[in-house]
Design a protein around this motif. Structure first.
Motif, PDB file in Angstrom:
ATOM      1  N   SER A  28       0.676  -1.217   0.000  1.00  0.00           N
ATOM      2  CA  SER A  28       0.000   0.000   0.000  1.00  0.00           C
ATOM      3  C   SER A  28       0.726   1.306   0.000  1.00  0.00           C
ATOM      4  CB  SER A  28      -1.055  -0.001   1.020  1.00  0.00           C
ATOM      5  OG  SER A  28      -0.704  -0.118   2.305  1.00  0.00           O
ATOM      6  N   TYR A  88       2.965  11.747  -0.298  1.00  0.00           N
ATOM      7  CA  TYR A  88       2.545  10.371  -0.551  1.00  0.00           C
ATOM      8  C   TYR A  88       3.657   9.406  -0.144  1.00  0.00           C
ATOM      9  CZ  TYR A  88      -1.279  12.365  -3.231  1.00  0.00           C
ATOM     10  OH  TYR A  88      -2.386  13.065  -3.614  1.00  0.00           O
ATOM     11  N   GLN A  98      -0.870   8.504   2.853  1.00  0.00           N
ATOM     12  CA  GLN A  98      -0.644   9.922   2.711  1.00  0.00           C
ATOM     13  C   GLN A  98      -0.355  10.454   4.108  1.00  0.00           C
ATOM     14  OE1 GLN A  98      -3.876  12.017   0.821  1.00  0.00           O
ATOM     15  NE2 GLN A  98      -4.658  10.119   0.034  1.00  0.00           N
ATOM     16  N   ALA A 135     -11.278   7.763  -5.457  1.00  0.00           N
ATOM     17  CA  ALA A 135     -10.378   7.622  -4.315  1.00  0.00           C
ATOM     18  C   ALA A 135      -9.646   8.913  -3.968  1.00  0.00           C
ATOM     19  CB  ALA A 135      -9.360   6.515  -4.584  1.00  0.00           C
ATOM     20  N   TYR A 136      -9.253   9.710  -4.973  1.00  0.00           N
ATOM     21  CA  TYR A 136      -8.386  10.861  -4.755  1.00  0.00           C
ATOM     22  C   TYR A 136      -8.993  12.207  -5.144  1.00  0.00           C
ATOM     23  CZ  TYR A 136      -4.638   7.481  -4.144  1.00  0.00           C
ATOM     24  OH  TYR A 136      -3.866   6.448  -3.690  1.00  0.00           O
ATOM     25  N   ASP A 148     -12.168   4.995 -10.841  1.00  0.00           N
ATOM     26  CA  ASP A 148     -11.760   4.500  -9.516  1.00  0.00           C
ATOM     27  C   ASP A 148     -10.783   5.470  -8.858  1.00  0.00           C
ATOM     28  OD1 ASP A 148     -13.215   2.109  -9.969  1.00  0.00           O
ATOM     29  OD2 ASP A 148     -11.427   1.066 -10.737  1.00  0.00           O
ATOM     30  N   THR A 172      -2.338   1.148  -3.687  1.00  0.00           N
ATOM     31  CA  THR A 172      -2.302   2.261  -2.750  1.00  0.00           C
ATOM     32  C   THR A 172      -3.201   1.910  -1.562  1.00  0.00           C
ATOM     33  OG1 THR A 172      -4.194   3.437  -3.673  1.00  0.00           O
ATOM     34  CG2 THR A 172      -2.055   3.858  -4.708  1.00  0.00           C
ATOM     35  N   ASP A 173      -3.071   2.654  -0.460  1.00  0.00           N
ATOM     36  CA  ASP A 173      -3.954   2.430   0.698  1.00  0.00           C
ATOM     37  C   ASP A 173      -5.419   2.583   0.306  1.00  0.00           C
ATOM     38  OD1 ASP A 173      -2.033   1.825   2.549  1.00  0.00           O
ATOM     39  OD2 ASP A 173      -2.047   3.796   3.513  1.00  0.00           O
ATOM     40  N   GLU A 174      -5.650   3.389  -0.700  1.00  0.00           N
ATOM     41  CA  GLU A 174      -7.015   3.619  -1.169  1.00  0.00           C
ATOM     42  C   GLU A 174      -7.493   2.510  -2.096  1.00  0.00           C
ATOM     43  OE1 GLU A 174      -5.131   7.040   0.410  1.00  0.00           O
ATOM     44  OE2 GLU A 174      -4.478   5.816  -1.259  1.00  0.00           O
ATOM     45  N   SER A 183      -7.310  -0.810 -11.807  1.00  0.00           N
ATOM     46  CA  SER A 183      -8.245   0.293 -11.547  1.00  0.00           C
ATOM     47  C   SER A 183      -8.475   1.142 -12.799  1.00  0.00           C
ATOM     48  CB  SER A 183      -7.711   1.180 -10.425  1.00  0.00           C
ATOM     49  OG  SER A 183      -7.555   0.449  -9.232  1.00  0.00           O
TER      50      SER A 183
END
Length: 181
Positions: A43, A51, A46, A140-141, A136, A124-126, A132
């Motif tokens: 992952s 990041y 942030q 997420a961002y 997506d 990523t953590d998301e 993706s």
């Protein structure tokens, strides 16, 4: 479809090598090493500093000293070095099964210039990985700070998170230091 993936992989590999080998010197080295199966993925995080990518319990922050990180991750499957484009000295590229780490010299210390995710075994953590979609990523961002043909860039605390596409397919995810601009 497989041909497009190999073509995309070739383009990304060429880009990585061109970033490392910008000096065109005969001082370049490529060293093959055995894979140590560096462990299961995971992952990104942030924080106020920017990041951060996490892999198998290891935190990879841009501009951090790469030596203890590389030591903890173990032997890369490939190692390449050449004159650095980002700073005076030798840049190093460590390739692991699911990602690669590019460094830049800072005196006697090699610092992390970027981390590029290469497979959908890491995310990523998301939860964003190479399977993706653009939708997506936006979910997420949010909307990116910058969007160009083939890429979406997010900025946080002096770092960039870049999603690189080949057509509609996400090809790689890159965490960049401000030194990589």
């Amino acid at each position: 479809m497989m041909k497009r993936k190999w073509l995309a992989f070739g383009i990304v590999a060429a880009m990585a090598l061109s970033m490392v080998a910008c000096g065109g010197s005969d001082d370049t080295k490529v060293i093959e090493a055995s894979s140590n199966g560096a462990g299961d993925a995971e992952s990104t995080a942030q924080n106020d500093e920017g990041y951060v990518f996490h892999y198998d319990g290891t935190e990879l922050k841009m501009d951090d000293d790469a030596a203890p990180i590389v030591e903890k991750l173990g032997e890369p499957s490939q190692y390449f070095e050449s004159p650095s484009c980002a700073a005076e000295g030798i840049g190093k590229l460590y390739t692991y099964s699911d990602f690669e780490i590019q460094t830049y010299p800072d005196g006697d210390v090699d610092r992390i210039l970027y981390v590029r995710l290469r497979t959908d075994n890491v995310a990523t953590d998301e939860g964003i990985d190479l399977s993706s979609t653009r939708e997506d990523i936006v979910a997420a961002y949010g909307e990116p700070a910058e969007e160009a043909t083939g890429s979406m860039t997010y900025e946080l605390g002096g770092t960039s998170l870049i999603f690189i596409f080949d057509g509609d397919s996400l090809n790689s995810i890159e965490y960049d230091s401000a030194m990589n601009k």
